[in-house]
Design a protein around this motif. Sequence first.
Motif, PDB file in Angstrom:
ATOM      1  N   LEU A  17     -59.722 -81.957  44.103  1.00  0.00           N
ATOM      2  CA  LEU A  17     -59.739 -82.871  45.243  1.00  0.00           C
ATOM      3  C   LEU A  17     -58.642 -83.925  45.128  1.00  0.00           C
ATOM      4  O   LEU A  17     -58.012 -84.289  46.121  1.00  0.00           O
ATOM      5  N   ALA A  18     -58.379 -84.387  43.899  1.00  0.00           N
ATOM      6  CA  ALA A  18     -57.327 -85.385  43.689  1.00  0.00           C
ATOM      7  C   ALA A  18     -55.999 -84.836  44.198  1.00  0.00           C
ATOM      8  O   ALA A  18     -55.169 -85.564  44.746  1.00  0.00           O
ATOM      9  N   ASP A  19     -55.823 -83.526  44.024  1.00  0.00           N
ATOM     10  CA  ASP A  19     -54.573 -82.892  44.413  1.00  0.00           C
ATOM     11  C   ASP A  19     -54.415 -82.833  45.939  1.00  0.00           C
ATOM     12  O   ASP A  19     -53.314 -82.920  46.461  1.00  0.00           O
ATOM     13  N   THR A  20     -55.547 -82.676  46.661  1.00  0.00           N
ATOM     14  CA  THR A  20     -55.446 -82.575  48.120  1.00  0.00           C
ATOM     15  C   THR A  20     -55.250 -83.942  48.764  1.00  0.00           C
ATOM     16  O   THR A  20     -54.790 -84.041  49.885  1.00  0.00           O
ATOM     17  N   ALA A  21     -55.641 -85.030  48.015  1.00  0.00           N
ATOM     18  CA  ALA A  21     -55.552 -86.372  48.592  1.00  0.00           C
ATOM     19  C   ALA A  21     -54.103 -86.801  48.811  1.00  0.00           C
ATOM     20  O   ALA A  21     -53.201 -86.280  48.204  1.00  0.00           O
TER      21      ALA A  21
END
Lengths: 258, 257
Positions: free
Chosen positions: B253-257
């Motif tokens: 999820l950190a990557d999609t933010a």
Amino acid sequence: MNTHRVARIAPALGVLAVLVGAWELVTRLAAVPEWLLPSPTVIVVEFVESLPQLAPHTGRTLLEAAIGYAAALLLAFAVAALIDQSGLARRALSPLLVTSQTIPIFALAPLLAIWFGFGITPKILIVALACFFPIAVSLAGGLRNADPDMQALVRSMGGSRRQVFSKVKLPSAIPSLLSGMKIAATYSVIAAVIGEWVGASQGLGLYMLRASSSFQTARVFAVIAVIAVLSVALFLAVDVVGRWIAPWIYVRTEEAQT
Amino acid sequence: MSVGPPVLRLSGVSKAYPANGGQSVQALRNVSLEVGRREFVSLVGPSGCGKSTLLGLIAGLEEPTDGAIEIATEADGTPGQVAYMPQRDLLLPWRSLLDNATLGAEVGGGDRAAARTRARSLLPSFGLEGFADALPHTLSGGMRQRAALLRTVLLERDILLLDEPFGALDALTRAALQEWLLEIWERLEAAVLFVTHDVEEALWLSDRVYVMTRRPGSIQLDLPVGLPRPRTRAVRGTPAFAALKQRLLDALLADTA
Ligand SMILES: Nc1ncnc2c1ncn2[C@@H]1O[C@H](COP(=O)(O)OP(=O)(O)OP(=O)(O)O)[C@@H](O)[C@H]1O
Ligand SMILES: [Mg+2]
């Protein structure tokens, strides 16, 4: 499934029956002279009476068609495989193959007679020419459209180019090849007949030409009927052979139809 | 679980595809990873991050633009050294299940009769008994996946590359096949590199999980799982499992933010 198929062709058969009935009626009521337009019953009688002569002529025409067809099939395989395996061959031959389909092959019949005389050779050649193009084009297309992922699978197993060709490409091309072979089958008989028109000692073309020059119109019709039936029969024969050697092809289309 | 030198090592692997119109598509950037002997390693990452591309490179189907791929078994990059199961089952529709399963032996020039005998003996444990002569279109989706896996296993390689083998299946079939795959793997003594979207699946099956970034894909997390084996379904309810799952989700999820 059989009753299903009968039900599917029943309307077409109905239309055919109505047309033939109308033909019979018109020729009788209007008293059309037989040399101009014979009625279906007269044609049937003529067919039965001329059967002893028709048979050997039919045999000859079928022989020419069969040899020419087989030659076309072999040549088409060689050319399609070459196009598939060599980029240079593809660039050199593909455009020619596609454009050559617009050449009226049958117009070459008189030329072939000049070059090869009136024996069986020019007939076989015209059949082979007429059948070659649809088979070669469809086979080359089928080989080109083989699933690249399936080819990659065989390569991932260490497969060579030849193995990719024989294990994936060739089987993938069968549906396309069969449709080309069906078209070619319907061309084969009429190609042989046209070859015979130019000059022959035997064959349906010759028999038809003789009948028409002596105004035996019913006999001309009988020969036309034989040609039509042979063409349809050969088409169906390829279809049946196809279903037998490649049963998996028909699964998707039949599912889609229901 | 990983003991000794790795059987598969990728160092700094990049892959760019030339695109029409000049600008090339960078699918992978500087990917380094290792798979140990008999280790079960999963690769998770968002769709399009280059997971299938990576497996294709390892399988020798394409050349990396940069970097090195070392396979311990016979150290060069030619195809045929690893057993590769593509994302689609790719069963050849004109071949019976048995003929599909033994395609590898046929292509590799191995003993076909022996391969067929071995394939037949494995049919029951792959849940395919009685279907040796069935054509692929008569099989269910789950059976097709198992047949494709049987084909992969019969290549008898030390490394299996499995690209979302259960991706297209319903939850129930999927759960059953996961358990079954672990069983097979424990008997097989092979290393597995397993691609999936499903973090629970990755955790439950693996010794280690690599998380990839979005395209251009690179490795952003190397997570040792450390749950005891043999694993039962109940493991999924434990706090340890939940914590691991949270770490994976956070990374993704950190990557999609
Ligand atoms: N042959 C190719 N030519 C050009 N671009 C490609 C090619 N193969 C893959 N790509 C690109 O590389 C990227 C990664 O693709 P890849 O199939 O590896 O993704 P993936 O992670 O497996 O995705 P998914 O989880 O949806 O299967 C994508 O952007 C794709 O468009
Ligand atoms: Mg993929």
